[in-house]
Design a protein around this motif. Sequence first.
Motif, PDB file in Angstrom:
ATOM      1  N   LEU A  37       0.854  -1.185   0.000  1.00  0.00           N
ATOM      2  CA  LEU A  37       0.000   0.000   0.000  1.00  0.00           C
ATOM      3  C   LEU A  37       0.892   1.237   0.000  1.00  0.00           C
ATOM      4  N   VAL A  38       0.892   1.985  -1.103  1.00  0.00           N
ATOM      5  CA  VAL A  38       1.775   3.142  -1.250  1.00  0.00           C
ATOM      6  C   VAL A  38       0.990   4.294  -1.843  1.00  0.00           C
ATOM      7  N   SER A  39       1.541   5.492  -1.733  1.00  0.00           N
ATOM      8  CA  SER A  39       0.926   6.649  -2.386  1.00  0.00           C
ATOM      9  C   SER A  39       1.118   6.535  -3.896  1.00  0.00           C
ATOM     10  N   HIS A  40       0.225   7.154  -4.637  1.00  0.00           N
ATOM     11  CA  HIS A  40       0.228   7.013  -6.094  1.00  0.00           C
ATOM     12  C   HIS A  40       1.527   7.519  -6.707  1.00  0.00           C
ATOM     13  N   ASP A  41       2.088   8.610  -6.160  1.00  0.00           N
ATOM     14  CA  ASP A  41       3.277   9.182  -6.779  1.00  0.00           C
ATOM     15  C   ASP A  41       4.543   8.370  -6.500  1.00  0.00           C
ATOM     16  N   SER A  42       4.494   7.402  -5.563  1.00  0.00           N
ATOM     17  CA  SER A  42       5.664   6.576  -5.288  1.00  0.00           C
ATOM     18  C   SER A  42       5.596   5.226  -5.994  1.00  0.00           C
ATOM     19  N   LEU A  43       4.515   4.985  -6.716  1.00  0.00           N
ATOM     20  CA  LEU A  43       4.330   3.680  -7.350  1.00  0.00           C
ATOM     21  C   LEU A  43       5.424   3.376  -8.361  1.00  0.00           C
ATOM     22  N   SER A  44       5.826   4.371  -9.129  1.00  0.00           N
ATOM     23  CA  SER A  44       6.841   4.127 -10.152  1.00  0.00           C
ATOM     24  C   SER A  44       8.181   3.753  -9.539  1.00  0.00           C
ATOM     25  N   GLU A  45       8.481   4.282  -8.338  1.00  0.00           N
ATOM     26  CA  GLU A  45       9.755   3.993  -7.685  1.00  0.00           C
ATOM     27  C   GLU A  45       9.757   2.624  -7.012  1.00  0.00           C
ATOM     28  N   ARG A  46       8.605   2.193  -6.517  1.00  0.00           N
ATOM     29  CA  ARG A  46       8.563   0.995  -5.683  1.00  0.00           C
ATOM     30  C   ARG A  46       7.855  -0.188  -6.330  1.00  0.00           C
ATOM     31  N   GLN A  47       7.396  -0.011  -7.524  1.00  0.00           N
ATOM     32  CA  GLN A  47       6.673  -1.111  -8.168  1.00  0.00           C
ATOM     33  C   GLN A  47       7.633  -2.261  -8.477  1.00  0.00           C
ATOM     34  N   THR A  48       7.194  -3.457  -8.131  1.00  0.00           N
ATOM     35  CA  THR A  48       7.966  -4.671  -8.374  1.00  0.00           C
ATOM     36  C   THR A  48       7.009  -5.750  -8.836  1.00  0.00           C
ATOM     37  N   PRO A  49       7.407  -6.593  -9.780  1.00  0.00           N
ATOM     38  CA  PRO A  49       6.461  -7.550 -10.364  1.00  0.00           C
ATOM     39  C   PRO A  49       5.963  -8.599  -9.374  1.00  0.00           C
ATOM     40  N   GLU A  50       6.678  -8.812  -8.264  1.00  0.00           N
ATOM     41  CA  GLU A  50       6.246  -9.850  -7.318  1.00  0.00           C
ATOM     42  C   GLU A  50       5.012  -9.431  -6.516  1.00  0.00           C
ATOM     43  N   PHE A  51       4.771  -8.113  -6.382  1.00  0.00           N
ATOM     44  CA  PHE A  51       3.703  -7.620  -5.521  1.00  0.00           C
ATOM     45  C   PHE A  51       2.530  -7.092  -6.334  1.00  0.00           C
ATOM     46  N   SER A  52       1.365  -7.096  -5.681  1.00  0.00           N
ATOM     47  CA  SER A  52       0.253  -6.273  -6.136  1.00  0.00           C
ATOM     48  C   SER A  52       0.338  -4.945  -5.387  1.00  0.00           C
ATOM     49  N   PHE A  53      -0.331  -3.922  -5.909  1.00  0.00           N
ATOM     50  CA  PHE A  53      -0.247  -2.608  -5.278  1.00  0.00           C
ATOM     51  C   PHE A  53      -1.618  -1.973  -5.133  1.00  0.00           C
TER      52      PHE A  53
END
Length: 520
Positions: free
Chosen positions: A56-72
């Motif tokens: 669970l992250v803020s929308h603007d941090s998704l690009s930095e923390r997105q990883t294929p193993e997780f859902s967001f």
Amino acid sequence: MKFFLVTVTSLFLQPYQSAVAGKVLLLPLPFVDSHWFAQLNLGRALVKRGHVVTALVSHDSLSERQTPEFSFETFEDQGTRAKLKTIEGRMFSNSEELSLVGMVQGKLALADELMKHCDLLLGDSALIQRLRDSRYSVMITETFFPCGAILAAYLRVPNVVHIRVDSFTIDFSATGVPQPPAYVPWLWLPFTDQMTFLQRAQNAILSTLVSRVLQGIVSSKFDGLASRYLGVDEALLSVMSRADLWLYRFDHVLDFPAPSMPNMIHVGGLNVRQVIALAEDLEAFVQSSGEDGVVVVSFGSMVKRMTMERAEVMAAAFAQLRQKVVWRFTGVKPTGLGSNTKLMAWLPQNDLLAHPKTRAFISHAGYNGLSEALHHGVPMVCMPFFGDQPTNAARVVARGLGVKLEFTTVTTDELYKTIKHVISNNSYRETAARLSRLHRDQPQSPMERAVWWVEHVIKHGGLPHLRARAVELPWYQYYLLDVAAFLLAVCSAVLGTAWCSCLFVCRMCCRKSSDKVKQQ
């Protein structure tokens, strides 16, 4: 027959596997990348075990923390994360020591923005409904972002806290574990468990007063959110005390012994991952060092800038070494940089420390790098800045794993001689190797232990029987003041009765004696 046995075994184990596998909600700290990296490793290990992990992250941090193993899952934070990053940069990004007053001021600003960030998260009704509908089995949080405890209680999901050190020191109160200042050094002081009188006095005063100030700061910000979303009788401390499990990144080899509770599990070295081969160009540079070997230099992900003066001091010291130097550095290239030094914006720290040609590690004593150096048996030269880094450096020195220098005052000659001393003195290498063997000699790796306990929480839906009731007790009961008052009253009554009895007997004796004299 073999096929039959395999089929029956698979059918027998299938219900157990489906019962253990669960849905994990991960709420990382909105800033400080090193915290995210630690939670990322734990989440990936859970995914390998068949769990579904959602961050669970803020929308603007998704690009930095997105990883294929997780859902967001995301929410709009209205710029609060950007403000947190700004405060982080102002407090930590420069390679300068932080005063106690500056630390408290910074924590106040962080707590204010974290509260706003949390309010926006909890106030997103559509997001909260999605999270409720998902029926998560467990939630992994950390105390630096107290919103996690409130959200876990709001969703009625078991809470697993992942922590190295609580920036607001509220974890000691929430767990109910005592911290005797006589031999347990406060994690913000560079002391060992063998303190002088003055150190014990300083430890007792600061661990009490500053902890109360920091706890007051975070409580003043988050008590209102707890009462608004959970009920008027709720407060942050009561919510955090209901955590089912505390995964402390403490190590029995490096950290000093201290009281603990059954739901406090030590998983020091959790971030150490499997070693992979270096890139070809980096491997070629390392191999070119010959028998002299390599020195690895990194001051972590938070320190992004250092003054040109400090950079030149370090570059000049490295240039004098016979060893090759791999330096994680993102500033302007120092003019005195030697041909033996390779600058990298990012380096595979764990893999370099595991390399047989690595001779020493120069670091700010951040816990991720420190635990990797301990695991791979690499001596250290520590130059701490802030947070728990001075304490970590004190532990390195106390265990004989390395030495400590002052970053702001160290000279080129002092740095060069210290590095040379650590490399040439066999005692550091031998101690590092011994501590590494001691650290590795455990029935489970730290990651395996952490995963087992998280699955234990999932399997049983929480572990309330492991929680201490200390937080639930009124202060006068916790310190046994009511018992002391009762015993004092009983003792007073007994002594008073005995005194009155003695007086009565004395008076009777005196009266008989007086009557006898009169008769004579």
